[in-house]
Design an enzyme around this catalytic site. Sequence first.
Site, PDB file in Angstrom:
ATOM      1  N   VAL A  10       5.555  -1.047  -3.779  1.00  0.00           N
ATOM      2  CA  VAL A  10       6.686  -0.766  -2.905  1.00  0.00           C
ATOM      3  C   VAL A  10       7.015  -1.935  -1.967  1.00  0.00           C
ATOM      4  CG1 VAL A  10       5.343   0.505  -1.140  1.00  0.00           C
ATOM      5  CG2 VAL A  10       7.754   1.012  -1.487  1.00  0.00           C
ATOM      6  N   TYR A  19      -5.946   5.040 -14.350  1.00  0.00           N
ATOM      7  CA  TYR A  19      -6.378   4.262 -13.183  1.00  0.00           C
ATOM      8  C   TYR A  19      -7.302   5.092 -12.296  1.00  0.00           C
ATOM      9  CZ  TYR A  19      -5.867   1.258  -9.012  1.00  0.00           C
ATOM     10  OH  TYR A  19      -6.093   0.442  -7.922  1.00  0.00           O
ATOM     11  N   ARG A  34      -0.631   9.648   2.415  1.00  0.00           N
ATOM     12  CA  ARG A  34      -1.886   8.906   2.300  1.00  0.00           C
ATOM     13  C   ARG A  34      -2.150   8.178   3.604  1.00  0.00           C
ATOM     14  NH1 ARG A  34      -1.781   4.993  -2.342  1.00  0.00           N
ATOM     15  NH2 ARG A  34      -2.182   6.772  -3.692  1.00  0.00           N
ATOM     16  N   SER A  82       6.435  -5.246  -2.268  1.00  0.00           N
ATOM     17  CA  SER A  82       7.041  -6.378  -2.977  1.00  0.00           C
ATOM     18  C   SER A  82       8.436  -5.996  -3.490  1.00  0.00           C
ATOM     19  CB  SER A  82       6.137  -6.861  -4.107  1.00  0.00           C
ATOM     20  OG  SER A  82       5.598  -5.772  -4.815  1.00  0.00           O
ATOM     21  N   GLY A  86      12.020   9.638  -0.201  1.00  0.00           N
ATOM     22  CA  GLY A  86      11.440   8.636   0.704  1.00  0.00           C
ATOM     23  C   GLY A  86      10.614   9.247   1.819  1.00  0.00           C
TER      24      GLY A  86
HETATM   25  P1  NAD Z   1      -3.802  -7.572  -9.117  1.00  0.00           P
HETATM   26  O1  NAD Z   1      -3.197  -6.919 -10.304  1.00  0.00           O
HETATM   27  O2  NAD Z   1      -3.012  -8.601  -8.389  1.00  0.00           O
HETATM   28  O3  NAD Z   1      -5.210  -8.226  -9.495  1.00  0.00           O
HETATM   29  C1  NAD Z   1      -6.046  -7.761 -10.511  1.00  0.00           C
HETATM   30  C2  NAD Z   1      -6.645  -8.960 -11.217  1.00  0.00           C
HETATM   31  O4  NAD Z   1      -7.529  -8.491 -12.249  1.00  0.00           O
HETATM   32  C3  NAD Z   1      -5.578  -9.821 -11.918  1.00  0.00           C
HETATM   33  O5  NAD Z   1      -5.824 -11.182 -11.663  1.00  0.00           O
HETATM   34  C4  NAD Z   1      -5.773  -9.483 -13.394  1.00  0.00           C
HETATM   35  O6  NAD Z   1      -5.349 -10.533 -14.243  1.00  0.00           O
HETATM   36  C5  NAD Z   1      -7.252  -9.214 -13.454  1.00  0.00           C
HETATM   37  N1  NAD Z   1      -7.666  -8.372 -14.568  1.00  0.00           N
HETATM   38  C6  NAD Z   1      -7.100  -7.218 -15.018  1.00  0.00           C
HETATM   39  N2  NAD Z   1      -7.789  -6.741 -16.059  1.00  0.00           N
HETATM   40  C7  NAD Z   1      -8.809  -7.614 -16.293  1.00  0.00           C
HETATM   41  C8  NAD Z   1      -9.859  -7.674 -17.249  1.00  0.00           C
HETATM   42  N3  NAD Z   1      -9.997  -6.731 -18.195  1.00  0.00           N
HETATM   43  N4  NAD Z   1     -10.710  -8.714 -17.199  1.00  0.00           N
HETATM   44  C9  NAD Z   1     -10.576  -9.682 -16.250  1.00  0.00           C
HETATM   45  N5  NAD Z   1      -9.600  -9.683 -15.331  1.00  0.00           N
HETATM   46  C10 NAD Z   1      -8.734  -8.653 -15.349  1.00  0.00           C
HETATM   47  O7  NAD Z   1      -4.234  -6.402  -8.120  1.00  0.00           O
HETATM   48  P2  NAD Z   1      -4.854  -6.450  -6.659  1.00  0.00           P
HETATM   49  O8  NAD Z   1      -3.926  -5.763  -5.755  1.00  0.00           O
HETATM   50  O9  NAD Z   1      -5.323  -7.809  -6.322  1.00  0.00           O
HETATM   51  O10 NAD Z   1      -6.109  -5.487  -6.848  1.00  0.00           O
HETATM   52  C11 NAD Z   1      -7.437  -5.991  -6.945  1.00  0.00           C
HETATM   53  C12 NAD Z   1      -8.402  -4.820  -7.013  1.00  0.00           C
HETATM   54  O11 NAD Z   1      -8.295  -4.036  -5.836  1.00  0.00           O
HETATM   55  C13 NAD Z   1      -8.139  -3.883  -8.197  1.00  0.00           C
HETATM   56  O12 NAD Z   1      -9.375  -3.470  -8.726  1.00  0.00           O
HETATM   57  C14 NAD Z   1      -7.415  -2.728  -7.563  1.00  0.00           C
HETATM   58  O13 NAD Z   1      -7.638  -1.535  -8.267  1.00  0.00           O
HETATM   59  C15 NAD Z   1      -8.028  -2.687  -6.183  1.00  0.00           C
HETATM   60  N6  NAD Z   1      -7.130  -2.063  -5.199  1.00  0.00           N
HETATM   61  C16 NAD Z   1      -6.037  -2.724  -4.716  1.00  0.00           C
HETATM   62  C17 NAD Z   1      -5.189  -2.105  -3.812  1.00  0.00           C
HETATM   63  C18 NAD Z   1      -3.980  -2.786  -3.227  1.00  0.00           C
HETATM   64  O14 NAD Z   1      -3.266  -2.179  -2.444  1.00  0.00           O
HETATM   65  N7  NAD Z   1      -3.712  -4.042  -3.506  1.00  0.00           N
HETATM   66  C19 NAD Z   1      -5.457  -0.783  -3.413  1.00  0.00           C
HETATM   67  C20 NAD Z   1      -6.558  -0.133  -3.953  1.00  0.00           C
HETATM   68  C21 NAD Z   1      -7.397  -0.790  -4.832  1.00  0.00           C
HETATM   69  N1  UDP Z   2       8.207   3.424  -4.180  1.00  0.00           N
HETATM   70  C1  UDP Z   2       9.557   3.473  -3.911  1.00  0.00           C
HETATM   71  N2  UDP Z   2      10.350   2.491  -4.418  1.00  0.00           N
HETATM   72  C2  UDP Z   2       9.873   1.466  -5.169  1.00  0.00           C
HETATM   73  C3  UDP Z   2       8.480   1.417  -5.428  1.00  0.00           C
HETATM   74  C4  UDP Z   2       7.674   2.422  -4.928  1.00  0.00           C
HETATM   75  O1  UDP Z   2      10.048   4.374  -3.236  1.00  0.00           O
HETATM   76  O2  UDP Z   2      10.672   0.602  -5.591  1.00  0.00           O
HETATM   77  C5  UDP Z   2       7.333   4.476  -3.618  1.00  0.00           C
HETATM   78  C6  UDP Z   2       6.402   5.161  -4.631  1.00  0.00           C
HETATM   79  O3  UDP Z   2       7.043   6.269  -5.252  1.00  0.00           O
HETATM   80  C7  UDP Z   2       5.244   5.592  -3.752  1.00  0.00           C
HETATM   81  C8  UDP Z   2       5.196   4.511  -2.664  1.00  0.00           C
HETATM   82  O4  UDP Z   2       6.450   3.842  -2.686  1.00  0.00           O
HETATM   83  O5  UDP Z   2       5.527   6.826  -3.126  1.00  0.00           O
HETATM   84  C9  UDP Z   2       4.073   3.478  -2.884  1.00  0.00           C
HETATM   85  O6  UDP Z   2       4.171   3.023  -4.217  1.00  0.00           O
HETATM   86  P1  UDP Z   2       3.261   1.870  -4.806  1.00  0.00           P
HETATM   87  O7  UDP Z   2       3.572   1.781  -6.258  1.00  0.00           O
HETATM   88  O8  UDP Z   2       3.401   0.649  -3.975  1.00  0.00           O
HETATM   89  O9  UDP Z   2       1.759   2.371  -4.568  1.00  0.00           O
HETATM   90  P2  UDP Z   2       0.982   3.757  -4.769  1.00  0.00           P
HETATM   91  O10 UDP Z   2       1.915   4.838  -5.219  1.00  0.00           O
HETATM   92  O11 UDP Z   2      -0.044   3.442  -5.775  1.00  0.00           O
HETATM   93  O12 UDP Z   2       0.479   4.025  -3.397  1.00  0.00           O
END
Ligand code: NAD
Ligand code: UDP
Length: 313
Positions: A189, A147, A279, A191, A209
């Site tokens: 985390v 990723y 972060r 959800s 934590g």
């Molecule tokens: P999500 O998993 O809900 O949405 C991703 C979408 O992309 C899904 O609908 C999935 O089916 C689709 N997808 C995955 N692979 C695909 C492919 N090969 N072709 C077409 N569609 C594809 O995630 P999200 O939280 O909505 O994230 C959306 C974007 O934002 C992502 O690129 C993610 O990396 C970025 N992002 C999200 C967060 C966050 O906190 N939500 C943080 C940083 C970056």
């Molecule tokens: N985390 C946790 N319990 C959970 C899911 C996640 O303590 O059930 C922690 C995880 O280890 C991380 C933080 O929550 O330190 C955020 O995790 P998430 O997967 O949401 O996002 P990211 O690590 O990509 O920021």
Amino acid sequence: MHLRKRILITGGAGFLGSHLCMRLVGEGHDVICADNFFTGTKDNIIALLDEPHFELMRHDVTFPLYVEVDEIYNLACPASPIHYQHDPVQTTKTSVHGAINMLGLAKRTGAKIFQASTSEVYGDPQVHPQVEGYWGHVNPIGERSCYDEGKRCAETLFFDYHRQHALQIKVARIFNTYGPNMHPNDGRVVSNFIMQALQGHPITLFGDGSQTRSFCYVDDLINGFTALMETGDDVTGPINLGNPNEFTIRELAEKVIELTNSKSELVSAPLPSDDPLQRQPNIEQAKSRLGWEPVIQLEEGLRKTIQYFESLL
Ligand code: NAD
Ligand code: UDP
């Protein structure tokens, strides 16, 4: 006069994509949502399916796509660790081949193109809060690398297409965002904790934590997306988008328990490898260049998100 734009959103059936589809159709644009439904679902965009200015395409961005559009938001990519680690090779392909295909489309059509990059490009950061000029501290061969490095390579491609082919690019580095339409089982985390609290299950605290994150409510983030897309040619990003209010994961768990009146107890579970310790975005650039900052704070955002998950149960 209002100009109706033709806008492609890849990953439009996912969490963030579905909110962006709603927003842009609501503003009167023609929206094409391209998604392979790996983590996204039709339920997220069901309200749009009868809308004449909305078109849903089942499409995987690792394959080329030929459509005529004015703007592209490239969001396709699973975002939660359990989903992006499920098929890591496909995750890298989605970021890298997906970026190449969408940049090629932008080059042919002259469309402006937005990239959903991530705070993960900073890895486990040694500069805090993270500024855009920081190059990051990323493990290239770990379980999160598909990723993190995929997204870093996508940024490289965006900037090379910008320099080599004069593409108008808008790269956003998104920090942890939450809200309705998050997948209830995607392991992120917010959800996880809300679903566990609502069902009276133990709340799984990874590690002790004490690691921190800064959580942005989805409506705020979507405002940032459109503000960035609307900037002139001089703004390419990368630009941090997130809420700078930082909390420990334990504080988040306690807040969720309080707001759901839950009897759930905290249990500790092993900390996943390469889990960043802290972060927090520095959003000075977003403030000055986009006039953007988040306005919805954690408690209000959590209440709305809790309502959404209650409706699913
Ligand atoms: P999500 O998993 O809900 O949405 C991703 C979408 O992309 C899904 O609908 C999935 O089916 C689709 N997808 C995955 N692979 C695909 C492919 N090969 N072709 C077409 N569609 C594809 O995630 P999200 O939280 O909505 O994230 C959306 C974007 O934002 C992502 O690129 C993610 O990396 C970025 N992002 C999200 C967060 C966050 O906190 N939500 C943080 C940083 C970056
Ligand atoms: N985390 C946790 N319990 C959970 C899911 C996640 O303590 O059930 C922690 C995880 O280890 C991380 C933080 O929550 O330190 C955020 O995790 P998430 O997967 O949401 O996002 P990211 O690590 O990509 O920021």
